[in-house]
Design a protein around this motif. Structure first.
Motif, PDB file in Angstrom:
ATOM      1  N   GLY A  51       0.829  -1.194   0.000  1.00  0.00           N
ATOM      2  CA  GLY A  51       0.000   0.000   0.000  1.00  0.00           C
ATOM      3  C   GLY A  51       0.864   1.245   0.000  1.00  0.00           C
ATOM      4  N   GLU A  52       0.508   2.185  -0.843  1.00  0.00           N
ATOM      5  CA  GLU A  52       1.174   3.484  -0.864  1.00  0.00           C
ATOM      6  C   GLU A  52       0.093   4.547  -0.811  1.00  0.00           C
ATOM      7  N   GLY A  53       0.388   5.635  -0.126  1.00  0.00           N
ATOM      8  CA  GLY A  53      -0.621   6.668  -0.004  1.00  0.00           C
ATOM      9  C   GLY A  53      -0.029   8.020   0.319  1.00  0.00           C
ATOM     10  N   HIS A  54      -0.918   8.956   0.505  1.00  0.00           N
ATOM     11  CA  HIS A  54      -0.520  10.320   0.846  1.00  0.00           C
ATOM     12  C   HIS A  54      -1.723  11.037   1.437  1.00  0.00           C
ATOM     13  N   PHE A  55      -1.463  12.143   2.073  1.00  0.00           N
ATOM     14  CA  PHE A  55      -2.549  13.034   2.439  1.00  0.00           C
ATOM     15  C   PHE A  55      -2.103  14.454   2.142  1.00  0.00           C
ATOM     16  N   ASP A  56      -3.055  15.285   1.833  1.00  0.00           N
ATOM     17  CA  ASP A  56      -2.790  16.687   1.527  1.00  0.00           C
ATOM     18  C   ASP A  56      -3.698  17.559   2.368  1.00  0.00           C
ATOM     19  N   ILE A  57      -3.217  18.733   2.683  1.00  0.00           N
ATOM     20  CA  ILE A  57      -4.044  19.775   3.290  1.00  0.00           C
ATOM     21  C   ILE A  57      -4.195  20.824   2.210  1.00  0.00           C
ATOM     22  N   GLU A  58      -5.450  21.072   1.806  1.00  0.00           N
ATOM     23  CA  GLU A  58      -5.705  21.950   0.671  1.00  0.00           C
ATOM     24  C   GLU A  58      -6.612  23.110   1.046  1.00  0.00           C
ATOM     25  N   LYS A  59      -6.447  24.190   0.315  1.00  0.00           N
ATOM     26  CA  LYS A  59      -7.301  25.357   0.520  1.00  0.00           C
ATOM     27  C   LYS A  59      -8.679  25.121  -0.073  1.00  0.00           C
ATOM     28  N   THR A  60      -9.694  25.545   0.657  1.00  0.00           N
ATOM     29  CA  THR A  60     -11.051  25.513   0.114  1.00  0.00           C
ATOM     30  C   THR A  60     -11.557  26.923  -0.158  1.00  0.00           C
ATOM     31  N   ILE A  61     -11.013  27.917   0.544  1.00  0.00           N
ATOM     32  CA  ILE A  61     -11.305  29.328   0.286  1.00  0.00           C
ATOM     33  C   ILE A  61     -10.014  30.101   0.509  1.00  0.00           C
ATOM     34  N   ASP A  62      -9.970  31.345   0.063  1.00  0.00           N
ATOM     35  CA  ASP A  62      -8.779  32.161   0.302  1.00  0.00           C
ATOM     36  C   ASP A  62      -8.638  32.424   1.792  1.00  0.00           C
ATOM     37  N   SER A  63      -7.474  32.127   2.302  1.00  0.00           N
ATOM     38  CA  SER A  63      -7.201  32.323   3.721  1.00  0.00           C
ATOM     39  C   SER A  63      -5.736  32.743   3.863  1.00  0.00           C
ATOM     40  N   PRO A  64      -5.419  34.018   3.610  1.00  0.00           N
ATOM     41  CA  PRO A  64      -4.022  34.450   3.558  1.00  0.00           C
ATOM     42  C   PRO A  64      -3.275  34.319   4.887  1.00  0.00           C
TER      43      PRO A  64
END
Length: 173
Positions: A51-64
């Protein structure tokens, strides 16, 4: 007959992400843990599992005010057994998607601002990867997975009742 009797690894469920504790009392970093259950829906053992995997934290709205890299984390090997002998939903294998290579921890440390942004819905989580294996006949198979965390509020120490993982996975081979 082979198709009916072969192993079939699938993602049974992905649990609600766990953020270590309330950010109002947190200083520094907070552990983030994402766990899923893999089952064998088939009628025979699965061998040579990887098994290989990853996780990401992504923007859903602009948050400077929250700084998060646009780069995906590298894929890493998931801590999975080489063989799953058990068959059926009662036999589940727990996998930590946030398990990092060269670490015995089952979580990933994030800063307080990132945790706040996740809780508010300004940022979201995405997990993905692939589980490859062979069946009892020596045929190779793949179970891809891709899930997006849909935040619908945060209540105290728990996510809102309508928060859930959205399954965007491709077909299993």
């Amino acid at each position: 007959m082979k198709d009916r009797e072969r192993a079939r690894l699938s993602i049974f469920t992905v649990f609600t992400p766990v953020l270590g504790y309330n950010t109002r009392t947190a200083i520094g970093e907070i552990p983030l843990k994402i766990t899923m259950l893999v089952i064998n829906d088939g009628n025979s053992w699965a061998f040579n599992i990887r098994g290989e995997g990853h996780f990401d934290i992504e923007k859903t709205i602009d948050s400077p005010e929250v700084s998060v890299s646009d780069e995906s984390l590298d894929w890493y090997r998931l801590n999975m057994p080489a063989t799953i002998r058990s068959v059926g939903k009662e036999s589940q294998t727990e996998i930590f998607v946030t398990h990092m290579p060269d670490s015995k921890r089952d979580s990933y440390m994030i800063d307080v601002k990132t945790a706040d942004a996740l809780r508010s819905g300004a940022l979201t989580l995405k997990i993905g990867g692939e589980i490859s294996y062979e069946d009892a006949f020596g045929d190779k198979h793949k179970t891809p997975f891709l899930y997006l965390w849909d935040v619908n509020g945060y209540e105290g120490l728990t996510w809102g009742l309508d928060s859930r993982w959205v399954n965007l996975s491709a077909e299993t081979t």
